[in-house]
Each structure stands twice: as C-alpha cells, then as structure tokens.
Design an enzyme around this catalytic site. Structure first.
Site, PDB file in Angstrom:
ATOM      1  N   ALA A   1      20.414  40.567  52.165  1.00 19.94           N
ATOM      2  CA  ALA A   1      19.754  40.462  53.116  1.00 19.94           C
ATOM      3  C   ALA A   1      20.696  39.986  54.516  1.00 19.94           C
ATOM      4  O   ALA A   1      20.843  40.652  55.388  1.00 19.94           O
ATOM      5  CB  ALA A   1      18.622  39.274  53.390  1.00 19.94           C
TER       6      ALA A   1
ATOM      7  N   ASP B   1      35.895  25.159  58.754  1.00 18.35           N
ATOM      8  CA  ASP B   1      34.505  25.562  58.173  1.00 18.35           C
ATOM      9  C   ASP B   1      33.750  26.402  58.993  1.00 18.35           C
ATOM     10  O   ASP B   1      33.297  25.876  59.983  1.00 18.35           O
ATOM     11  CB  ASP B   1      33.828  24.267  57.796  1.00 18.35           C
ATOM     12  CG  ASP B   1      32.523  24.447  56.891  1.00 18.35           C
ATOM     13  OD1 ASP B   1      32.465  25.828  56.687  1.00 18.35           O
ATOM     14  OD2 ASP B   1      32.142  23.491  55.960  1.00 18.35           O
TER      15      ASP B   1
ATOM     16  N   LYS C   1      23.996  41.064  54.371  1.00 16.42           N
ATOM     17  CA  LYS C   1      24.888  42.081  54.873  1.00 16.42           C
ATOM     18  C   LYS C   1      24.333  43.339  55.098  1.00 16.42           C
ATOM     19  O   LYS C   1      24.718  44.061  56.319  1.00 16.42           O
ATOM     20  CB  LYS C   1      25.509  42.461  53.325  1.00 16.42           C
ATOM     21  CG  LYS C   1      26.654  41.533  52.733  1.00 16.42           C
ATOM     22  CD  LYS C   1      27.853  41.335  53.634  1.00 16.42           C
ATOM     23  CE  LYS C   1      28.774  40.257  52.907  1.00 16.42           C
ATOM     24  NZ  LYS C   1      30.019  39.980  53.640  1.00 16.42           N
TER      25      LYS C   1
ATOM     26  N   TYR D   1      21.871  37.674  49.776  1.00 15.86           N
ATOM     27  CA  TYR D   1      23.176  38.090  49.956  1.00 15.86           C
ATOM     28  C   TYR D   1      23.140  39.493  50.553  1.00 15.86           C
ATOM     29  O   TYR D   1      23.607  39.943  51.656  1.00 15.86           O
ATOM     30  CB  TYR D   1      24.005  38.489  48.622  1.00 15.86           C
ATOM     31  CG  TYR D   1      25.568  39.048  48.863  1.00 15.86           C
ATOM     32  CD1 TYR D   1      26.361  38.150  49.556  1.00 15.86           C
ATOM     33  CD2 TYR D   1      25.784  40.247  48.613  1.00 15.86           C
ATOM     34  CE1 TYR D   1      27.895  38.654  49.727  1.00 15.86           C
ATOM     35  CE2 TYR D   1      27.109  40.749  48.733  1.00 15.86           C
ATOM     36  CZ  TYR D   1      27.933  40.035  49.301  1.00 15.86           C
ATOM     37  OH  TYR D   1      29.278  40.475  49.478  1.00 15.86           O
TER      38      TYR D   1
HETATM   39  N1  NAP Z   1      34.306  40.500  45.931  1.00 15.79           N
HETATM   40  C1  NAP Z   1      33.228  41.315  46.088  1.00 15.79           C
HETATM   41  O1  NAP Z   1      32.695  42.133  44.948  1.00 15.79           O
HETATM   42  C2  NAP Z   1      32.951  42.010  47.275  1.00 15.79           C
HETATM   43  C3  NAP Z   1      32.314  43.189  47.305  1.00 15.79           C
HETATM   44  C4  NAP Z   1      31.751  43.450  48.789  1.00 15.79           C
HETATM   45  C5  NAP Z   1      32.097  42.841  49.867  1.00 15.79           C
HETATM   46  N2  NAP Z   1      32.786  41.540  49.688  1.00 15.79           N
HETATM   47  C6  NAP Z   1      33.026  40.810  50.846  1.00 15.79           C
HETATM   48  O2  NAP Z   1      34.296  40.796  51.155  1.00 15.79           O
HETATM   49  C7  NAP Z   1      34.613  39.394  51.861  1.00 15.79           C
HETATM   50  C8  NAP Z   1      35.557  38.859  51.103  1.00 15.79           C
HETATM   51  O3  NAP Z   1      35.072  38.393  49.758  1.00 15.79           O
HETATM   52  P1  NAP Z   1      36.159  38.122  48.696  1.00 15.79           P
HETATM   53  O4  NAP Z   1      35.733  38.895  47.353  1.00 15.79           O
HETATM   54  O5  NAP Z   1      37.554  37.856  49.182  1.00 15.79           O
HETATM   55  O6  NAP Z   1      35.752  36.391  48.259  1.00 15.79           O
HETATM   56  P2  NAP Z   1      36.526  35.313  47.945  1.00 15.79           P
HETATM   57  O7  NAP Z   1      37.632  35.403  47.222  1.00 15.79           O
HETATM   58  O8  NAP Z   1      35.336  34.374  47.331  1.00 15.79           O
HETATM   59  O9  NAP Z   1      36.775  34.690  49.509  1.00 15.79           O
HETATM   60  C9  NAP Z   1      35.897  34.217  50.233  1.00 15.79           C
HETATM   61  C10 NAP Z   1      36.724  33.767  51.340  1.00 15.79           C
HETATM   62  O10 NAP Z   1      35.717  33.032  52.534  1.00 15.79           O
HETATM   63  C11 NAP Z   1      35.985  31.752  52.825  1.00 15.79           C
HETATM   64  N3  NAP Z   1      34.930  30.833  52.995  1.00 15.79           N
HETATM   65  C12 NAP Z   1      33.866  30.594  52.145  1.00 15.79           C
HETATM   66  N4  NAP Z   1      33.326  29.496  52.661  1.00 15.79           N
HETATM   67  C13 NAP Z   1      33.812  29.258  53.855  1.00 15.79           C
HETATM   68  C14 NAP Z   1      33.327  28.485  54.808  1.00 15.79           C
HETATM   69  N5  NAP Z   1      32.026  27.505  55.001  1.00 15.79           N
HETATM   70  N6  NAP Z   1      34.029  28.505  56.301  1.00 15.79           N
HETATM   71  C15 NAP Z   1      35.078  29.293  56.149  1.00 15.79           C
HETATM   72  N7  NAP Z   1      35.414  30.101  55.245  1.00 15.79           N
HETATM   73  C16 NAP Z   1      34.779  30.102  54.121  1.00 15.79           C
HETATM   74  C17 NAP Z   1      36.859  31.520  51.444  1.00 15.79           C
HETATM   75  O11 NAP Z   1      37.692  30.109  51.940  1.00 15.79           O
HETATM   76  P3  NAP Z   1      38.170  29.062  50.843  1.00 15.79           P
HETATM   77  O12 NAP Z   1      38.199  29.638  49.546  1.00 15.79           O
HETATM   78  O13 NAP Z   1      39.268  28.657  51.662  1.00 15.79           O
HETATM   79  O14 NAP Z   1      37.177  28.034  50.841  1.00 15.79           O
HETATM   80  C18 NAP Z   1      37.517  32.551  51.138  1.00 15.79           C
HETATM   81  O15 NAP Z   1      38.628  32.683  52.193  1.00 15.79           O
HETATM   82  C19 NAP Z   1      33.227  38.956  51.918  1.00 15.79           C
HETATM   83  O16 NAP Z   1      32.502  39.072  53.091  1.00 15.79           O
HETATM   84  C20 NAP Z   1      32.448  39.393  50.733  1.00 15.79           C
HETATM   85  O17 NAP Z   1      30.909  39.269  51.248  1.00 15.79           O
HETATM   86  C21 NAP Z   1      32.982  41.286  48.379  1.00 15.79           C
END
Ligand code: NAP
Length: 268
Positions: A152, A59, A154, A150
């Site tokens: 803020a 975590d 990023k 969010y």
């Molecule tokens: N999806 C979008 O639209 C989007 C757009 C722009 C940027 N992003 C960025 O891309 C990145 C990946 O996003 P995603 O879309 O792949 O999101 P996601 O599918 O929700 O995955 C989020 C990841 O963060 C991990 N996580 C959450 N809380 C945590 C904690 N307390 N400690 C350790 N790990 C934790 C989750 O682990 P568990 O699932 O194992 O808890 C998961 O591996 C993020 O930084 C996000 O801000 C996403």
C-alpha cells in the site's frame, strides 16, 4: 543529469541499497549528503569518501527529523538531486502485523517522502535543472500477499511521484520513480529469503540496484521497473489483474507457511 560535480541528497544511505548508491555517486564525482539513522554506518561511509560525503543522522519518521534534513540540505549549498531510499518493510499477514508496524511503514515509506519533498522543492527550484528520485518497489505495482501494508505504501509512493511529475512539468524539477525487485539487504528477514528461494523469486545484489539508480539519474528516466519477469507481471497486473490473482493464489499456501514460520522475536 551529469553527476560529476552535482550535489545529491540520499536518504536510506546507511541501508544496503543506499550505501552502495552513495559509493557509486561519490566515485562518479558527486558531493553526497548521506542521511540515515545509524551513525556508525554513516561514519564508515564518510571514512571511505571524506571529501565527497557529508553524513547526517536523522529519524525521518518524525517531523523534527524531516526538518533537520531540509536544514542540512540548505547548509550543504542546496541540492541538484534527491534520492529517497529510506524504507521499512514488515513481512507478515495483516493479522500478524500490529498497529504500530502498519503505522511505521506508512510514516516512513509514504508520509516522510511527501513531507521531505515539500520542504526541498523551494531549494530544488533554485537550480536550472533538478531531479527527485523515489525508490519504490515491484510491490508498488503488484499487491503481494504477506506485504499488504508495504505494498500500500509503495502504490501510494508511485501515485505521489506520478502526480508530482505532472504537477511540476512546466518547471526545472524532474520526478523519477525506480522500482527494484527483491534485493539482498537487511530489509528482508530470513523467512523472506527462504520463501523467495522456495518460490523461485530472484534477488538482486544491492550494487546492481544502485547502478540502476545512477543510470536512471543520468538518463532522467521517469519510471523504471527492475527485473524480469517482475516488469512483465507489473504490466500484466494493470491489464489483466485476474490472471495475476490466479498466479498468486497458487503461491498463497507457501507464503502463509513462511509467514507463520517467522520467529516471534522477528515479528513486528
Ligand atoms: N531490499 C529489497 O528487497 C527491496 C525491494 C524493493 C524496494 N526496496 C526499497 O529500497 C529502499 C532501500 O531498501 P534497502 O533494501 O536498502 O533496505 P535496508 O538495508 O533495510 O535500509 C533501509 C534504510 O532506511 C533507513 N531508515 C529506516 N528507518 C528510518 C527512519 N525512521 N528514519 C530515517 N531512515 C530510516 C535505514 O537507516 P538505519 O539503518 O540507519 O536505521 C536504512 O538506511 C527502500 O525504500 C525499500 O523499500 C527494497
């Protein structure tokens, strides 16, 4: 950087983008230390790449979790690349988000990458060349209604990456920042997908974003923003923010409607 034979630490490895990224890195010949919280998802990835992947459940919102990741990176034999993709996003007007939700976004999206970076820098400096890539967001360049905390975090992450890149400019560690636009992962609640459809906002498949991250690592590209027109609006927001204010004023009623449509149980 040549990825074949390199050691790469990925946070957020159990997420939509992270899981796709881990697969592409392993296929490219990298050894991957995959960090997430969901042990089942990590075990599934390990099953697909038993020789290339080591998994760690931690975590990152806790100092103990950050320490565990740093210790695992040392046990792994050090790392050449770190991709920090763990992230948390809550859609909702500021008044709909409680203190815990706001603090959780800051802790994971901003504080954790800074703390983990601080612990990993001595390891990275041992390499002749090393890369630190932060996964940001379009909302790190455009403050967007419904995503204020969010955005803020990023914006802060992009500032950290920029300052660190300049701070480390005379050493072996290169700092990269890659900003995806909306992506089809579990991060986006149902209302966000519906809202994006209503507003005509495109959503990328996670494998495409992962491929862009792999390319950025190969090119050592300092800052990359994915998507058109998002890239254009990010630049416009820097140069002529009032124009973007007006464009988003036109979307505000739709954003408010979807924020109010989110069922209570999905609210933070
Ligand atoms: N999806 C979008 O639209 C989007 C757009 C722009 C940027 N992003 C960025 O891309 C990145 C990946 O996003 P995603 O879309 O792949 O999101 P996601 O599918 O929700 O995955 C989020 C990841 O963060 C991990 N996580 C959450 N809380 C945590 C904690 N307390 N400690 C350790 N790990 C934790 C989750 O682990 P568990 O699932 O194992 O808890 C998961 O591996 C993020 O930084 C996000 O801000 C996403």
């Amino acid at each position: 950087m040549e990825l074949n034979g390199s050691r790469v630490l990925v946070t957020g490895a159990s997420g939509g983008i992270g899981d796709a990224l881990v697969g592409q890195l392993c296929t490219a010949g990298a050894q991957v230390l995959a960090v997430g919280r969901d042990a089942d998802k990590l075990a599934a990835a390990q099953g697909r790449f038993p020789h290339a992947l080591r998994a760690l459940a931690a975590d990152l919102a806790t100092p103990a979790g950050v320490d565990a990741v740093a210790a695992a990176a040392r046990d792994f034999g050090g790392v050449d690349c770190v991709v920090q993709a763990a992230g948390l996003n809550r859609f909702g007007l500021v008044e709909q988000q409680d203190d815990e939700a706001i603090a959780a976004q800051v802790a994971l999206n901003l504080v954790a990458p800074m703390l983990l970076t601080r612990r990993l820098l001595p390891l990275l400096r041992e390499r002749p060349r090393a890369l630190l890539l932060f996964v940001g967001s379009t909302f790190g360049a455009i403050g967007y209604p419904g995503f204020a905390p969010y955005s803020a975090t990023k914006f802060g992450l992009r500032g950290f990456a920029e300052a660190l890149r300049r701070e480390l400019a005379d050493g072996p560690v290169r700092v990269l920042y890659l900003a995806p636009r909306a992506t089809r992962t579990a991060m986006n609640a149902g209302a966000v997908v519906e809202m994006n459809r209503a507003l005509g906002v495109a959503m990328d498949p996670p494998a495409q974003v992962a491929a862009a991250i792999v390319q950025a690592l190969r090119d050592e590209s300092p800052e990359r923003h994915l998507g058109w027109p998002e890239r254009f609006f990010a630049r416009l927001n820097r140069l002529l923010p009032r124009v973007v204010d007006r464009a988003l004023r036109g979307q505000l009623a739709t954003i408010q409607r979807f924020a109010h449509s989110e069922p209570e149980e999905n609210r933070p």
